[in-house]
Scaffold this active site. Structure first.
Site, PDB file in Angstrom:
ATOM      1  N   ASP A 152      53.205  16.965  56.388  1.00 21.93           N
ATOM      2  CA  ASP A 152      53.771  18.215  55.850  1.00 21.93           C
ATOM      3  C   ASP A 152      52.707  19.315  55.903  1.00 21.93           C
ATOM      4  O   ASP A 152      51.583  19.105  55.446  1.00 21.93           O
ATOM      5  CB  ASP A 152      54.215  17.956  54.401  1.00 21.93           C
ATOM      6  CG  ASP A 152      55.130  19.039  53.857  1.00 21.93           C
ATOM      7  OD1 ASP A 152      54.924  20.224  54.181  1.00 21.93           O
ATOM      8  OD2 ASP A 152      56.045  18.701  53.084  1.00 21.93           O
ATOM      9  N   HIS A 199      53.284  22.575  54.751  1.00 22.62           N
ATOM     10  CA  HIS A 199      53.541  23.676  53.811  1.00 22.62           C
ATOM     11  C   HIS A 199      52.452  23.725  52.736  1.00 22.62           C
ATOM     12  O   HIS A 199      52.240  22.734  52.046  1.00 22.62           O
ATOM     13  CB  HIS A 199      54.912  23.481  53.161  1.00 22.62           C
ATOM     14  CG  HIS A 199      56.038  23.528  54.142  1.00 22.62           C
ATOM     15  ND1 HIS A 199      56.480  22.407  54.802  1.00 22.62           N
ATOM     16  CD2 HIS A 199      56.783  24.553  54.603  1.00 22.62           C
ATOM     17  CE1 HIS A 199      57.479  22.751  55.617  1.00 22.62           C
ATOM     18  NE2 HIS A 199      57.677  24.050  55.525  1.00 22.62           N
ATOM     19  N   SER A 250      58.918  14.233  52.730  1.00 17.32           N
ATOM     20  CA  SER A 250      57.717  14.178  51.886  1.00 17.32           C
ATOM     21  C   SER A 250      57.992  13.508  50.549  1.00 17.32           C
ATOM     22  O   SER A 250      57.088  12.922  49.942  1.00 17.32           O
ATOM     23  CB  SER A 250      57.162  15.586  51.644  1.00 17.32           C
ATOM     24  OG  SER A 250      56.799  16.162  52.875  1.00 17.32           O
TER      25      SER A 250
HETATM   26 CO1  B1M Z   1      59.289  25.158  56.554  1.00 12.94          CO
HETATM   27  N1  B1M Z   1      60.816  24.225  55.811  1.00 12.94           N
HETATM   28  N2  B1M Z   1      59.298  23.992  58.106  1.00 12.94           N
HETATM   29  N3  B1M Z   1      57.849  26.260  57.228  1.00 12.94           N
HETATM   30  N4  B1M Z   1      59.654  26.335  55.154  1.00 12.94           N
HETATM   31  C1  B1M Z   1      61.241  24.596  54.463  1.00 12.94           C
HETATM   32  C2  B1M Z   1      60.569  23.719  53.411  1.00 12.94           C
HETATM   33  C3  B1M Z   1      62.815  24.370  54.547  1.00 12.94           C
HETATM   34  C4  B1M Z   1      63.477  24.050  53.199  1.00 12.94           C
HETATM   35  C5  B1M Z   1      63.448  25.611  55.204  1.00 12.94           C
HETATM   36  C6  B1M Z   1      64.951  25.541  55.335  1.00 12.94           C
HETATM   37  O1  B1M Z   1      65.445  24.810  56.161  1.00 12.94           O
HETATM   38  N5  B1M Z   1      65.664  26.301  54.530  1.00 12.94           N
HETATM   39  C7  B1M Z   1      62.897  23.189  55.583  1.00 12.94           C
HETATM   40  C8  B1M Z   1      62.852  21.751  55.008  1.00 12.94           C
HETATM   41  C9  B1M Z   1      64.165  21.042  55.139  1.00 12.94           C
HETATM   42  C10 B1M Z   1      64.098  19.595  54.765  1.00 12.94           C
HETATM   43  O2  B1M Z   1      63.129  18.903  54.706  1.00 12.94           O
HETATM   44  N6  B1M Z   1      65.267  19.111  54.470  1.00 12.94           N
HETATM   45  C11 B1M Z   1      61.699  23.461  56.451  1.00 12.94           C
HETATM   46  C12 B1M Z   1      61.533  22.960  57.775  1.00 12.94           C
HETATM   47  C13 B1M Z   1      62.717  22.244  58.361  1.00 12.94           C
HETATM   48  C14 B1M Z   1      60.343  23.152  58.512  1.00 12.94           C
HETATM   49  C15 B1M Z   1      60.002  22.581  59.893  1.00 12.94           C
HETATM   50  C16 B1M Z   1      60.419  21.114  60.116  1.00 12.94           C
HETATM   51  C17 B1M Z   1      60.643  23.493  60.949  1.00 12.94           C
HETATM   52  C18 B1M Z   1      60.485  23.052  62.377  1.00 12.94           C
HETATM   53  O3  B1M Z   1      59.408  22.826  62.851  1.00 12.94           O
HETATM   54  N7  B1M Z   1      61.603  22.943  63.014  1.00 12.94           N
HETATM   55  C19 B1M Z   1      58.483  22.754  59.946  1.00 12.94           C
HETATM   56  C20 B1M Z   1      57.793  21.543  59.297  1.00 12.94           C
HETATM   57  C21 B1M Z   1      56.413  21.351  59.730  1.00 12.94           C
HETATM   58  C22 B1M Z   1      55.767  20.216  58.961  1.00 12.94           C
HETATM   59  O4  B1M Z   1      55.551  20.331  57.782  1.00 12.94           O
HETATM   60  N8  B1M Z   1      55.504  19.131  59.637  1.00 12.94           N
HETATM   61  C23 B1M Z   1      58.296  23.937  59.029  1.00 12.94           C
HETATM   62  C24 B1M Z   1      57.264  24.873  59.160  1.00 12.94           C
HETATM   63  C25 B1M Z   1      57.114  25.981  58.349  1.00 12.94           C
HETATM   64  C26 B1M Z   1      56.087  27.100  58.619  1.00 12.94           C
HETATM   65  C27 B1M Z   1      54.780  26.581  59.205  1.00 12.94           C
HETATM   66  C28 B1M Z   1      56.700  28.100  59.560  1.00 12.94           C
HETATM   67  C29 B1M Z   1      55.998  27.750  57.200  1.00 12.94           C
HETATM   68  C30 B1M Z   1      54.883  27.140  56.312  1.00 12.94           C
HETATM   69  C31 B1M Z   1      53.627  27.945  56.307  1.00 12.94           C
HETATM   70  C32 B1M Z   1      52.658  27.442  55.266  1.00 12.94           C
HETATM   71  O5  B1M Z   1      52.993  26.899  54.235  1.00 12.94           O
HETATM   72  N9  B1M Z   1      51.397  27.628  55.578  1.00 12.94           N
HETATM   73  C33 B1M Z   1      57.326  27.348  56.569  1.00 12.94           C
HETATM   74  C34 B1M Z   1      57.895  27.987  55.437  1.00 12.94           C
HETATM   75  C35 B1M Z   1      57.216  29.246  54.974  1.00 12.94           C
HETATM   76  C36 B1M Z   1      59.044  27.480  54.780  1.00 12.94           C
HETATM   77  C37 B1M Z   1      59.863  28.119  53.643  1.00 12.94           C
HETATM   78  C38 B1M Z   1      60.734  29.199  54.252  1.00 12.94           C
HETATM   79  C39 B1M Z   1      59.095  28.700  52.470  1.00 12.94           C
HETATM   80  C40 B1M Z   1      58.103  27.753  51.813  1.00 12.94           C
HETATM   81  C41 B1M Z   1      57.202  28.485  50.857  1.00 12.94           C
HETATM   82  O6  B1M Z   1      56.044  28.740  51.149  1.00 12.94           O
HETATM   83  N10 B1M Z   1      57.733  28.896  49.688  1.00 12.94           N
HETATM   84  C42 B1M Z   1      60.698  26.863  53.143  1.00 12.94           C
HETATM   85  C43 B1M Z   1      61.982  27.212  52.451  1.00 12.94           C
HETATM   86  C44 B1M Z   1      62.049  26.747  51.015  1.00 12.94           C
HETATM   87  O7  B1M Z   1      61.110  26.260  50.435  1.00 12.94           O
HETATM   88  N11 B1M Z   1      63.198  26.840  50.438  1.00 12.94           N
HETATM   89  C45 B1M Z   1      60.644  25.960  54.310  1.00 12.94           C
HETATM   90  C46 B1M Z   1      56.985  29.612  48.678  1.00 12.94           C
HETATM   91  C47 B1M Z   1      56.164  28.622  47.853  1.00 12.94           C
HETATM   92  C48 B1M Z   1      55.373  29.344  46.779  1.00 12.94           C
HETATM   93  O8  B1M Z   1      57.073  27.737  47.251  1.00 12.94           O
HETATM   94  O9  B1M Z   1      55.952  25.696  48.226  1.00 12.94           O
HETATM   95  O10 B1M Z   1      58.133  25.497  46.934  1.00 12.94           O
HETATM   96  P1  B1M Z   1      56.840  26.161  47.160  1.00 12.94           P
HETATM   97  O11 B1M Z   1      55.958  26.019  45.831  1.00 12.94           O
HETATM   98  C49 B1M Z   1      56.466  26.290  44.542  1.00 12.94           C
HETATM   99  C50 B1M Z   1      56.978  25.051  43.824  1.00 12.94           C
HETATM  100  O12 B1M Z   1      57.634  24.153  44.686  1.00 12.94           O
HETATM  101  C51 B1M Z   1      55.764  24.501  43.152  1.00 12.94           C
HETATM  102  O13 B1M Z   1      54.991  25.660  42.838  1.00 12.94           O
HETATM  103  C52 B1M Z   1      55.297  26.732  43.714  1.00 12.94           C
HETATM  104  C53 B1M Z   1      55.697  27.958  42.903  1.00 12.94           C
HETATM  105  O14 B1M Z   1      54.863  28.214  41.828  1.00 12.94           O
HETATM  106  N12 B1M Z   1      54.882  23.556  43.804  1.00 12.94           N
HETATM  107  C54 B1M Z   1      54.073  22.761  43.070  1.00 12.94           C
HETATM  108  C55 B1M Z   1      54.668  23.287  45.090  1.00 12.94           C
HETATM  109  N13 B1M Z   1      53.736  22.329  45.227  1.00 12.94           N
HETATM  110  C56 B1M Z   1      53.353  21.987  43.998  1.00 12.94           C
HETATM  111  C57 B1M Z   1      52.434  21.034  43.557  1.00 12.94           C
HETATM  112  C58 B1M Z   1      52.255  20.896  42.185  1.00 12.94           C
HETATM  113  C59 B1M Z   1      52.952  21.684  41.280  1.00 12.94           C
HETATM  114  C60 B1M Z   1      53.875  22.618  41.708  1.00 12.94           C
HETATM  115  O15 B1M Z   1      51.399  20.026  41.642  1.00 12.94           O
HETATM  116  C61 B1M Z   1      50.704  19.158  42.477  1.00 12.94           C
END
Ligand code: B1M
Length: 215
Positions: free
Chosen positions: A98, A100, A151
Site C-alpha cells: 500500500d 497511501h 490492506s
Molecule cells: Co488510491 N485508492 N489508489 N491513490 N486513493 C483509494 C484508497 C480508493 C478508495 C479510491 C477510490 O476508488 N475511490 C481506492 C481503494 C479501493 C479499494 O481498495 N477497494 C484506491 C485505489 C484503487 C488505488 C490504486 C489501486 C489505483 C490504481 O493503481 N489503479 C493505487 C494503489 C497503489 C497501492 O497502494 N499499491 C492507488 C494510488 C493512489 C495515488 C498514488 C494516486 C494516491 C496516493 C498518494 C499518497 O498517499 N502519497 C491515491 C489517493 C490520493 C487516493 C484517495 C483519493 C485519497 C487518499 C487520501 O490521501 N485521503 C483515496 C480515496 C479515499 O480514501 N476515499 C484512494 C486523505 C487522507 C488524509 O485520508 O488516508 O484515509 P486517509 O487518513 C485519514 C484516516 O483514515 C486516518 O487519519 C486520516 C485523517 O486524519 N488514518 C489513520 C489513516 N491512517 C491512520 C493510521 C492511524 C490512525 C489514523 O494510526 C496508525
C-alpha cells in the site's frame, strides 16, 4: 471563488500555483489544523469520489495528492506544538503493498506535535520491517495505516504474525485508514490479537489512543 472554496478546489484540480499565498491568507483566518481538516481534506474527499466513480484518472489523483502534501508541509511549521518528545514512542508504517501515506503522515504530525516521539518508516512495509524497527527503536506502540481493502487483510495477517512470535502483549497496535471499520477492528481483529488493538478513525483519535495507552 472565495478563499476557502478556492483552497478545496486547488486540491481537487491539483493546482499548486499560488498555493502558498492562499495558505498564508487562510492562516490569517483560522489555525493550520482547521484548514487541513475543514478545507484540504474536503478536497481529498471529492478526489476520492471522482476517482471512485471513474470521473478522474489516476495521474490527476496523484497531482491532487502532491498539492495536498505540499499544503500540509507548508502549514506544518505554523502549528502549535509540544515537540519535546518523551511522552512515549509510536512506530508508524503503511502496510505491505500500500502506497497511501497522506493520512499516516498526518498522524505523524499530530502525534509528534503533542509530545510523542514518532518513528515513521514509510510505505509498503512488510511485517518484518515493522517489527525490526519496533525493536530497534524500542517503541511503546505500533501504528499501521492502509487504505486498500486488501490492506485490512494484511493488517489481520500482521496481528497473527505478532501473536505467533509471542510479542502481542508487548505492542499495543493502532490501526487506521479508509477501508477499515471500527467494528472490524474492535470486534473481529480484537478477537484475534492477543494484545491490545484499537481503531483510530482520524489522526486525533490516534493521539487520544496514545494518551490513553501512555497514561
Ligand atoms: Co488510491 N485508492 N489508489 N491513490 N486513493 C483509494 C484508497 C480508493 C478508495 C479510491 C477510490 O476508488 N475511490 C481506492 C481503494 C479501493 C479499494 O481498495 N477497494 C484506491 C485505489 C484503487 C488505488 C490504486 C489501486 C489505483 C490504481 O493503481 N489503479 C493505487 C494503489 C497503489 C497501492 O497502494 N499499491 C492507488 C494510488 C493512489 C495515488 C498514488 C494516486 C494516491 C496516493 C498518494 C499518497 O498517499 N502519497 C491515491 C489517493 C490520493 C487516493 C484517495 C483519493 C485519497 C487518499 C487520501 O490521501 N485521503 C483515496 C480515496 C479515499 O480514501 N476515499 C484512494 C486523505 C487522507 C488524509 O485520508 O488516508 O484515509 P486517509 O487518513 C485519514 C484516516 O483514515 C486516518 O487519519 C486520516 C485523517 O486524519 N488514518 C489513520 C489513516 N491512517 C491512520 C493510521 C492511524 C490512525 C489514523 O494510526 C496508525
Amino acid at each position: 471563488l472565495p478563499l476557502f472554496e478556492r483552497l478545496e478546489r486547488r486540491i481537487v484540480d491539483g493546482e499548486r500555483n499560488g498555493l502558498e499565498v492562499d495558505l498564508d491568507a487562510a492562516m490569517g483566518e483560522k489555525p493550520p489544523l482547521r484548514i487541513i481538516n475543514e478545507n484540504l481534506l474536503a478536497g481529498m474527499k471529492v478526489v476520492g469520489e471522482l476517482f471512485g466513480s471513474g470521473q478522474m484518472q489516476l495521474p490527476f489523483v496523484l497531482q491532487s495528492a502532491e498539492v495536498m502534501k505540499a499544503a500540509v508541509a507548508y502549514l506544518e511549521p505554523h502549528m502549535e506544538k509540544d515537540d519535546s518528545g518523551g511522552k512515549g514512542k509510536l512506530l508508524l508504517a503503511t502496510v505491505k503493498g500500500d502506497v497511501h501515506d497522506i493520512g499516516k503522515n498526518l498522524v505523524d504530525i499530530i502525534v509528534s506535535n503533542n509530545g510523542y516521539d514518532v518513528v515513521n518508516i514509510g510505505i509498503k512495509q512488510p511485517i518484518n520491517a515493522i517489527l525490526e524497527a519496533a525493536e530497534e527503536h524500542k517503541v511503546d506502540a505500533i501504528g499501521m495505516s492502509g487504505l486498500l481493502v486488501k490492506s485490512t487483510v494484511i493488517m489481520k495477517d500482521n496481528l497473527e504474525e505478532m501473536n505467533s512470535r509471542g510479542i502481542a502483549e508487548k505492542y499495543p497496535v493502532l490501526l487506521g485508514g479508509a477501508a477499515l471499520t471500527r467494528s472490524y477492528v474492535e470486534h473481529d481483529l480484537d478477537d484475534i490479537y492477543q494484545g491490545d488493538v484499537r481503531y483510530a478513525k482520524d489522526a486525533f483519535e490516534g493521539l487520544h489512543l496514545m494518551d490513553r495507552l501512555m497514561s
